[in-house]
Design a protein around this motif. Structure first.
Motif, mmCIF file in Angstrom:
data_model
loop_
_atom_site.group_PDB
_atom_site.id
_atom_site.type_symbol
_atom_site.label_atom_id
_atom_site.label_comp_id
_atom_site.label_asym_id
_atom_site.label_seq_id
_atom_site.Cartn_x
_atom_site.Cartn_y
_atom_site.Cartn_z
ATOM 1 N N PRO A 19 51.059 39.253 25.011
ATOM 2 C CA PRO A 19 50.114 39.750 24.006
ATOM 3 C C PRO A 19 48.836 40.271 24.656
ATOM 4 C CG PRO A 19 50.965 37.582 23.414
ATOM 5 C CD PRO A 19 51.413 37.857 24.810
ATOM 6 N N ALA A 22 42.601 40.585 21.658
ATOM 7 C CA ALA A 22 41.924 41.406 20.659
ATOM 8 C C ALA A 22 40.527 41.755 21.122
ATOM 9 C CB ALA A 22 41.868 40.652 19.343
ATOM 10 N N ASP A 95 51.101 51.563 19.833
ATOM 11 C CA ASP A 95 51.731 50.814 18.755
ATOM 12 C C ASP A 95 52.878 51.601 18.137
ATOM 13 O OD1 ASP A 95 49.728 48.458 18.355
ATOM 14 O OD2 ASP A 95 48.465 50.255 18.445
ATOM 15 N N ARG A 298 51.967 43.315 19.823
ATOM 16 C CA ARG A 298 50.821 43.258 18.910
ATOM 17 C C ARG A 298 51.326 43.049 17.478
ATOM 18 N NH1 ARG A 298 49.833 48.468 21.419
ATOM 19 N NH2 ARG A 298 48.876 48.117 23.457
#
Length: 398
Positions: A19, A22, A95, A298
């Motif tokens: 991951p 953020a 993404d 994500r």
């Protein structure tokens, strides 16, 4: 008739890269696009896409979108960059990526993209035309959301043809060309597929010599009648045949719908329809660009919301009409409303079948190209060329 499209099968999700931490604020969604779909003012559809992305950023559950343009193919291109980043630099992954549907299988096989279910509802998949649903399948699952469709069409001079020729035998005047140097051999393959499948009862790839002979004989008759010149063997793709037609050096041409949609205003006394076939049955092969969900580690929900936003019928209609591509579902086509291309688009999209996958085209293309080159150059009869192609393909099968 097309076989029914199977529902996506459960597909194991490959392990995600580590991951990514953020960042403060609302992180932007990263989207990779080819140059011709860039949200830029000078691109067809660019201003419309830019506006839709901006509106999404302001929506209650939207996100800012960072669009990055990458070459369609080659070093630094979409597919190569995706695979390289997945293996070596997962923090650089987008993404969402726009890929030719034909590349979904390879991207899914290495785990770089993952299935859309359950992030998107199956109703979105089912909203597409059957051929588009098939194009979005890979590894037995739903990996692609087709958003920009293209298909082969016939453009013709309305000064010579009050009604379009639907059979090869109805090309009675003028000059017809098709992409005869195209590696995939799609013009001949399309006519062949219009009258039957590519596989035998056991599912093995095969060419039926009698059916292929009939297609080759129709092309030879056109050549002998002076309608199909040998110069057609020089045209490598639909862009080349469209250019010749636009310059009025041919009165009929097999090209792609996207060229006609974007540039029809530059040609007077022209119209378009599905390509001719031996028996006159409407048929064409279609391909598409798909939205693919990147295995970036994500939260997938914002990316799914973006795709659902862009695929809403009114937005897809607005963008496809401006970009000069065909929509992937009937709801979006209905939103084209009074656009002059609606009859053509409806005919193409309801008659289209998915273009065979790259592995099949790699096997068949050289055989079909050699067959029509030998026939048009008088080196072989249609029967001999067809039998040679069928025998060679059979020898290649395991």
């Amino acid at each position: 008739p097309a076989p029914p499209t199977a529902a996506p099968l459960p597909t194991p999700t490959p392990p995600a890269p580590p991951p990514i931490s953020a960042t403060p604020g609302t992180p932007a969604l990263r989207v990779w696009l080819p140059p011709h779909f860039a949200p830029e003012a000078e691109r067809p559809g660019g201003p419309e896409l830019a506006a839709q992305l901006a509106e999404f950023a302001q929506a209650p559950e939207g996100r800012p979108v960072q669009a990055r343009v990458k070459a369609e193919v080659g070093p630094g291109g979409l597919m190569e960059s995706l695979i390289a980043a997945y293996h070596a630099a997962p923090e650089a992954l987008p993404d969402l990526i726009a890929l030719p549907c034909a590349e979904l299988e390879a991207a899914a096989a290495v785990g770089a993209v993952i299935p859309w279910a359950p992030s998107l509802p199956d109703s979105l998949r089912q909203a597409a035309y059957p051929f588009a649903q098939a194009l979005g399948q890979a590894q037995g699952g739903w990996f692609g959301v087709p958003f920009a469709v293209d298909a082969r069409i016939l453009v013709f001079s309305t000064a010579l043809y009050a009604t379009p020729p639907v059979r090869w035998s109805e090309v009675l005047t003028g000059t017809l060309i098709f992409p005869g140097a195209e590696p995939e051999g799609l013009t001949l393959l399309s006519d062949y597929l219009a009258r039957g499948p590519l596989t035998d009862e056991a599912g093995r790839l095969r060419l039926e010599a009698g059916r292929l002979t009939a297609s080759l004989a129709a092309l030879r008759e056109l050549h002998q009648a002076g309608r199909l010149p040998l110069s057609t063997l020089e045209y490598a793709d639909p862009a080349a045949t469209w250019q010749v037609f636009r310059e009025r050096r041919a009165s009929l041409a097999i090209t792609s719908a996207s060229w006609y949609l974007r540039e029809a205003s530059r040609v007077s006394e022209a119209a378009a329809t599905t390509p001719p076939t031996l028996d006159g049955a409407p048929f064409t092969l279609a391909d598409a660009w798909c939205w693919a969900l990147v295995n970036a580690g994500r939260d997938r929900a914002p990316t799914a919301r973006l795709v659902a936003w862009l695929m809403a019928a009114t937005r897809q209609a607005e963008w496809t009409l401006a970009a000069g591509v065909l929509p992937s579902g009937p709801a979006a086509l209905a939103e084209w409303r009074a656009a002059p291309f609606v009859p053509l688009a409806a005919e193409v999209l309801t008659r289209a079948q998915p273009r065979p996958n790259p592995a099949i085209l790699a096997s068949l293309g050289p055989l079909l190209r050699r067959a029509w080159e030998d026939v048009l150059n008088g080196r072989a009869s249609p029967e001999a060329a067809a039998e040679s192609a069928a025998r060679t393909l059979a020898d290649q099968q395991p």
